[in-house]
Design an enzyme around this catalytic site. Structure first.
Site, PDB file in Angstrom:
ATOM      1  CG  HIS A 212    -118.096 -19.557  98.774  1.00  0.00           C
ATOM      2  ND1 HIS A 212    -119.415 -19.116  98.355  1.00  0.00           N
ATOM      3  CD2 HIS A 212    -117.883 -20.508  99.958  1.00  0.00           C
ATOM      4  CE1 HIS A 212    -119.905 -19.950  99.001  1.00  0.00           C
ATOM      5  NE2 HIS A 212    -119.739 -20.241  99.391  1.00  0.00           N
ATOM      6  CD  GLU A 213    -116.020 -22.855 102.063  1.00  0.00           C
ATOM      7  OE1 GLU A 213    -116.039 -22.211 102.813  1.00  0.00           O
ATOM      8  OE2 GLU A 213    -116.584 -22.884 100.691  1.00  0.00           O
TER       9      GLU A 213
ATOM     10  CG  HIS B  52    -118.958 -19.743 104.585  1.00  0.00           C
ATOM     11  ND1 HIS B  52    -119.548 -18.384 104.540  1.00  0.00           N
ATOM     12  CD2 HIS B  52    -118.891 -20.248 103.296  1.00  0.00           C
ATOM     13  CE1 HIS B  52    -120.617 -19.051 103.528  1.00  0.00           C
ATOM     14  NE2 HIS B  52    -120.236 -20.220 102.904  1.00  0.00           N
TER      15      HIS B  52
HETATM   16 ZN   LIG Z   1    -121.053 -21.692 101.169  1.00  0.00          ZN
END
Ligand SMILES: [Zn+2]
Length: 600
Positions: free
Chosen positions: A387-388, A391
């Site tokens: 997830h990170e 980003h």
């Molecule tokens: Zn997020």
């Protein structure tokens, strides 16, 4: 469990902040310099009359903000390392005072530009010299019909403090003053009922514990119903005040104009999700059978989740799995992302005083992104890493491709790259562990719950707040009875076919902090659906679809968010992507059903 001190952690697992500043002293020097430049910026007031001056002012403003963001990033990252270090806490305080100083000395800029002769901003926007700033100017042109004369703007700004009272009061009431009593757990021990213990109670095998906790929670809120209605009413009234003063048709229109997203997107979401309520019912029916009750109640919804996927990767193994999962994005994506561990973009492990949770910070333009983790060797740790890193890579490519004023992607698209990576991981692991039934159940079960709580639940919330604001616009008084009745009807619409909807759930709206940030939650649902759609595109293996998605990652905030997503391959101006995401949900429900039947 006592965690290590920061000094005990191997340096290769700590991020390298020397890319920002060689030392805290360098930070200090830069701080002084930016503070001076912010002061000097004020001399530009009443001078913005020629193209050259305006352009130069944009450049200086942009450079001040860019450098301020280095300072702020460094302070945030340092503070995250160990909150007990006084020097870093002081840095954070000084960053907020520098932010106010910059805001104050640049406040003249927008009103002065808006007061330029009709058509001037439009000319600038079309002028190649202003190419780096065209999004900023477009934003100004958009707010122009909604801006007020200077003295009125001043009054509205002054009122801001008063308008924050309802949300602050509700927060205090929820977190401090509301007394919810206690609940006897499975062993007969009395445990205080709090938000944290509530989650555990709802997962209890003992139905009496689930039911008691749920009723006590809802009734505890209901006892303060008039107060919560008055507080939430205050937020709705603020929305009404603002949209009327600024000549918008509604609070939603004002809020979505701020996101540069058409209101149609909101209505499409609700309409398309309603079409999927039948499938939600089928999913809930599976859960009912699984937990073996004659009727599913609202307090049963969190019981019977699949156990987590049993996998224990350390950070090196997790990182390798991440790279394999994102392989469909292309060799260069994998190569660029693989730099993160070796170049120390990531702060991996927990230490004493470190901030909890995880985040990615991509606001230091021209410097690599940073990722904070508290990595645990399990599936959640792996999923958080993916997830990170989603980003981080979005920031990495946007920062590389866009000039600074257009690099930072908007909130509306912010969760797309991260969630897409999570879905790629889920799909990858399901293939890799194709013959492991426990793994299949865990991975599919996890995704189904993600769907229920993100798409269905958040859309129901979005519908509730839309209705509440509409009621107020129609002159209704937002009493506790009216709000609770409105909420209960929605719960019945979403859950009524598959569940016994206990009347006490009518008070649940009082517990949701997000309603105090109006028209925010719909973005959770739209971006999750967009991510599902895009992950499926990527996995189709069509190189053009992969290329479109990769182009999206480079767009930053250079276009309106809906336009950017269209380039990625998903058109949210139609209900189609939501409908397709729900088709995928239906496929997952079917697969889950097959697994459960075979295991019986
Ligand atoms: Zn997020």
């Amino acid at each position: 469990m006592d965690s290590k001190t920061r000094d005990d952690i191997d340096v290769k697992y700590k991020w390298d902040l020397t890319r920002l500043y060689a030392s805290d002293e360098d930070w200090e020097k830069e701080y002084q310099s930016i503070s001076e430049r912010a002061k000097a910026f004020r001399d530009r007031e009443d001078t913005l009359t020629s193209k050259e001056v305006v352009l130069d002012t944009f450049r200086e403003f942009t450079d001040i903000i860019l450098r301020f963001n280095y300072l702020a990033s460094y302070a945030t990252l340092r503070q995250s390392e160990d909150a007990s270090v006084a020097r870093y806490r002081a840095m954070e305080d000084r960053i907020s005072s520098l932010a106010s100083q910059i805001a104050a000395s640049t406040a003249f800029m927008v009103p002065e530009l808006l007061a330029l002769p009709e058509g001037t901003l439009e000319t600038y926007m079309a002028d190649p010299d202003f190419a780096d700033h065209d999004r900023t100017i477009r934003g100004m042109i958009r707010i122009k019909p909604h801006s007020l004369p200077k003295t009125e703007e001043y009054l509205v700004a002054m009122a801001g403090d008063v308008f924050s009272v309802p949300s602050q009061t509700a927060e205090l009431l929820r977190s401090l003053d509301l007394k919810l009593g206690s609940v006897r757990n499975e062993k007969g021990e009395r445990v205080p009922l709090t938000d944290a213990s509530f989650v555990l109670f709802l997962e209890s095998e003992d139905r009496r514990v689930r039911r008691t906790a749920f009723r006590r929670m809802m009734n505890g809120y209901a006892a303060m119903g008039n107060t919560f209605a008055a507080l939430y009413g205050g937020v709705v009234k603020e929305g009404r005040f603002s949209h009327m003063v600024r000549h918008y048709d509604s609070a939603r229109a004002e809020s979505m104009d701020g996101d540069d997203v058409p209101e149609l997107v909101y209505d499409n979401l609700i309409a398309a999700v309603h079409e999927g309520i039948g499938t939600l019912g089928a999913y809930l029916e599976l859960r009912r059978k699984k937990i073996g009750v004659p009727h599913l109640h609202m307090y049963d919804l969190y019981y019977g989740n699949e156990k987590g996927f049993e996998i224990h990767p350390d950070i090196e193994e997790a990182f390798a799995l991440f790279l394999e999962a994102v392989a469909p994005l292309g060799e260069d994506y994998v190569r660029d992302a693989s730099r993160a561990l070796t170049e120390r973009w990531i702060d991996v492990y927990e230490n004493k005083g470190k901030r909890s949770g995880a985040y990615s910070l991509g606001s230091a333009y021209g410097v690599t992104p940073y990722v904070m983790l508290n990595h645990k060797n399990n599936y959640d740790g792996l999923s958080t890493l993916c997830h990170e890193m989603g980003h981080a890579m979005h920031s990495f490519y946007s920062n590389a491709a866009q000039p600074y004023p257009k690099a930072d992607y908007s909130i509306f698209v912010a969760e797309v790259a991260s969630t897409t990576n999570e879905i790629l991981l889920n799909e990858y692991l399901r293939k890799k562990y194709r013959d492991d039934r426990a793994a299949q159940r865990a991975l599919i079960g996890n995704l189904l719950e993600h769907f229920r709580t993100t798409v269905f639940r958040q859309t129901m919330f979005a519908e509730f707040e839309h209705q509440a604001h509409q009621l107020a616009d129609n002159g209704e008084s937002l009493t506790a009875e009216l709000l609770s009745e409105t909420y209960l009807e929605l719960v019945k619409t979403y859950y009524g076919k598959a569940c016994t909807v206990d009347a006490c759930v009518a008070s649940e709206w009082m517990r949701i902090p997000h309603f105090y940030t109006p028209f925010y939650v719909y973005k959770y649902a739209t971006s999750f659906c967009a991510s599902i759609f895009l992950a499926r595109n990527i996995l189709s293996g069509d190189p053009e679809k992969v290329a479109s998605y990769r182009r999206f990652l480079t767009l930053g905030d250079s276009l309106p968010p809906i336009e950017e997503l269209r380039i990625a391959g998903v058109d949210l101006s139609t209900p189609e992507p939501i409908a397709q995401a729900l088709d995928y949900f239906a496929e997952l429900v079917y697969e889950y059903q097959t697994l459960l039947n075979e295991d019986e």
